[in-house]
Design an enzyme around this catalytic site. Sequence first.
Site, mmCIF file in Angstrom:
data_model
loop_
_atom_site.group_PDB
_atom_site.id
_atom_site.type_symbol
_atom_site.label_atom_id
_atom_site.label_comp_id
_atom_site.label_asym_id
_atom_site.label_seq_id
_atom_site.Cartn_x
_atom_site.Cartn_y
_atom_site.Cartn_z
ATOM 1 N N HIS A 126 -21.070 15.466 4.286
ATOM 2 C CA HIS A 126 -22.536 16.197 4.705
ATOM 3 C C HIS A 126 -22.959 15.984 6.197
ATOM 4 C CE1 HIS A 126 -26.690 16.810 4.120
ATOM 5 N NE2 HIS A 126 -26.754 17.205 2.808
ATOM 6 N N ASP B 141 -23.369 18.298 -4.804
ATOM 7 C CA ASP B 141 -22.615 19.166 -5.435
ATOM 8 C C ASP B 141 -21.364 18.976 -6.028
ATOM 9 O OD1 ASP B 141 -24.426 21.467 -4.879
ATOM 10 O OD2 ASP B 141 -23.780 21.379 -2.896
HETATM 11 N N1 CMC Z 1 -13.008 17.708 3.528
HETATM 12 C C1 CMC Z 1 -12.302 17.243 4.501
HETATM 13 N N2 CMC Z 1 -12.586 17.188 5.799
HETATM 14 C C2 CMC Z 1 -13.935 17.058 5.927
HETATM 15 C C3 CMC Z 1 -14.890 17.624 5.172
HETATM 16 C C4 CMC Z 1 -14.565 17.764 3.833
HETATM 17 N N3 CMC Z 1 -15.279 18.008 2.660
HETATM 18 N N4 CMC Z 1 -15.974 17.668 5.558
HETATM 19 C C5 CMC Z 1 -16.050 17.346 6.900
HETATM 20 N N5 CMC Z 1 -14.723 16.954 7.103
HETATM 21 C C6 CMC Z 1 -13.986 16.646 8.274
HETATM 22 C C7 CMC Z 1 -13.753 17.612 9.131
HETATM 23 O O1 CMC Z 1 -12.324 18.373 9.132
HETATM 24 C C8 CMC Z 1 -13.962 17.143 10.749
HETATM 25 O O2 CMC Z 1 -12.657 16.560 10.770
HETATM 26 P P1 CMC Z 1 -12.192 16.276 12.611
HETATM 27 O O3 CMC Z 1 -13.223 15.617 13.053
HETATM 28 O O4 CMC Z 1 -11.143 15.696 12.211
HETATM 29 O O5 CMC Z 1 -12.347 17.784 13.003
HETATM 30 C C9 CMC Z 1 -15.012 16.087 10.187
HETATM 31 O O6 CMC Z 1 -14.938 15.842 8.930
HETATM 32 C C10 CMC Z 1 -16.487 16.624 10.626
HETATM 33 O O7 CMC Z 1 -16.629 17.548 9.982
HETATM 34 P P2 CMC Z 1 -17.845 18.773 10.429
HETATM 35 O O8 CMC Z 1 -17.425 20.123 9.777
HETATM 36 O O9 CMC Z 1 -17.869 19.060 11.986
HETATM 37 O O10 CMC Z 1 -19.047 18.236 9.859
HETATM 38 P P3 CMC Z 1 -20.225 18.900 9.346
HETATM 39 O O11 CMC Z 1 -21.476 17.700 9.588
HETATM 40 O O12 CMC Z 1 -20.387 20.004 10.110
HETATM 41 O O13 CMC Z 1 -20.148 19.294 8.005
HETATM 42 C C11 CMC Z 1 -20.270 20.044 5.800
HETATM 43 C C12 CMC Z 1 -21.079 19.213 6.868
HETATM 44 C C13 CMC Z 1 -21.241 19.603 4.484
HETATM 45 C C14 CMC Z 1 -20.584 21.583 5.891
HETATM 46 C C15 CMC Z 1 -18.780 19.635 5.369
HETATM 47 O O14 CMC Z 1 -18.723 18.208 5.242
HETATM 48 C C16 CMC Z 1 -18.017 20.412 4.364
HETATM 49 O O15 CMC Z 1 -17.683 21.543 4.642
HETATM 50 N N6 CMC Z 1 -18.419 19.902 3.115
HETATM 51 C C17 CMC Z 1 -17.604 20.559 2.210
HETATM 52 C C18 CMC Z 1 -18.846 21.556 1.559
HETATM 53 C C19 CMC Z 1 -19.790 20.918 0.702
HETATM 54 O O16 CMC Z 1 -19.775 20.226 -0.188
HETATM 55 N N7 CMC Z 1 -21.051 21.395 1.187
HETATM 56 C C20 CMC Z 1 -22.176 21.017 0.329
HETATM 57 C C21 CMC Z 1 -23.247 20.047 1.453
HETATM 58 S S1 CMC Z 1 -24.516 19.421 0.455
HETATM 59 C C22 CMC Z 1 -25.094 20.524 -0.185
HETATM 60 C C23 CMC Z 1 -26.471 21.168 0.855
HETATM 61 O O17 CMC Z 1 -26.955 20.446 1.802
HETATM 62 O O18 CMC Z 1 -26.433 22.426 0.849
#
Ligand code: CMC
Length: 440
Positions: free
Chosen positions: A317, A374
Amino acid sequence: MTASEKPAAATDIGRTATLDIAGKKVSMPVRSGTIGPDVVDIGKVYANTGAFTYDPGFTSTANCSSKITYIDGDKGVLLYRGYPIEQLAEQSSHLEVCYLLLHGELPTAKQFEEFRSIVTRHTMVHEQMTRFFQGFRRDAHPMAIMCGSVGALSAFYHDSTDINDPKQRIIAAHRMIAKMPTLAAMAYKYSIGQPFIYPRNDLDYTSNFMQMCFAVPCEPYAADPVLSRALDRIFILHADHEQNASTSTVRLAGSSGANPFACIAAGIACLWGPAHGGANEAALKMLEEIGTVKNIKAHVEKVKDKNSGVRLMGFGHRVYKNYDPRAKVMQKTTQEVLKVLGVNDPILEVAMELEQIALHDDFFIEKKLYPNVDFYSGIVLRALGFPVSMFTVLFAVARTIGWISQWREMIEDPEQKIGRPRQLYVGPTNRDYVPVAKRG
Ligand code: CMC
């Protein structure tokens, strides 16, 4: 200064931060909220230095001040108007939470009765909306229908689109809270070819929604109170989440003076994305693909391989760097619902085992990746009888109160301006037009 010592409203506490860009200095006020990180007010940076700040995805930028929802992502805390989400999920109802988010305080018994009565009397939609629905293909995704039908509300309810009239703003809020479940149920019924079911004003908010989704005209239907309570709790968990992508979309659309129905349609479009509201659908799909506990290890390895592009859906998240407090309530609700229904879903076993493996794996620990709301919600929604295509629609029903409360707060905020971000331009510099005959 600890959080509790901080003043009761956002304030400039006399501290400043200074930025020096090639000798051009700007002094920026530091403002404190009632709780949570301070903010540096960068409003004068461009005027004084000629430089913009750069923050794609707003990872370090607060876009507004708000009194509605507070999240401490490191501690896993979520408060609506100061009340912990766990207490509200356990003791309140979604409609009471709607009142709280909209008005700032829990209602007295009399206030709640008035609110319930007003919302209940707005649950029907204009009869002509049914013909509007006929224009969609039967196989349209219900979220596509929601984007269109909610946007169309402004064509039916002109008398609550003047955003400068506080009375019209509150009527629009009541209409959104009341009509969203009706439209969501209609989107579902349309997609399965069943007749629309009218709302029933003798039922509570969520039982009425369930009967609009699951009743048919040819036989009686009564929602199981335990299941309707579980869905109500899911609505509470999703009701607001401060400045998330869809809420920021609603605020940005509203900042131009657009009417509230159009703004919420914009929020719905944003929510549809798999990184936001579409995540429970993606999480369930992932769990189904894993299928059995013995396949978990291979999936986790795939997630850990940077080149695979595979993420663990329902994990991670932007704000929570600890267990999402909503995920804990959701896990409990999932177990309760499956018990009531007598369902032994092997996917739940996969989810619980996957969670345990991920929570103890260095890859996820180092990146602070924990289950989010989720991770379990898809399992419980499916058990309640909703098809996967309805999951994000249910999220939209729940989040409507957050969107409309945040929209109303923004309109009433004297600091509010049209949202107009700037950019770092990296395209071609000035060049002369070349007639087509001379292009190589
Ligand atoms: N699985 C594996 N690696 C992950 C994941 C994941 N679910 N989420 C983040 N990472 C890694 C990512 O690859 C990155 O690694 P590195 O630093 O080596 O490049 C690091 O963690 C940071 O990721 P980010 O994408 O920069 O983080 P963010 O804050 O932009 O992303 C997120 C947040 C929710 C989009 C992401 O965690 C994600 O894609 N999760 C899966 C989708 C999901 O479950 N979304 C629901 C969110 S809760 C409901 C809502 O609020 O709508």
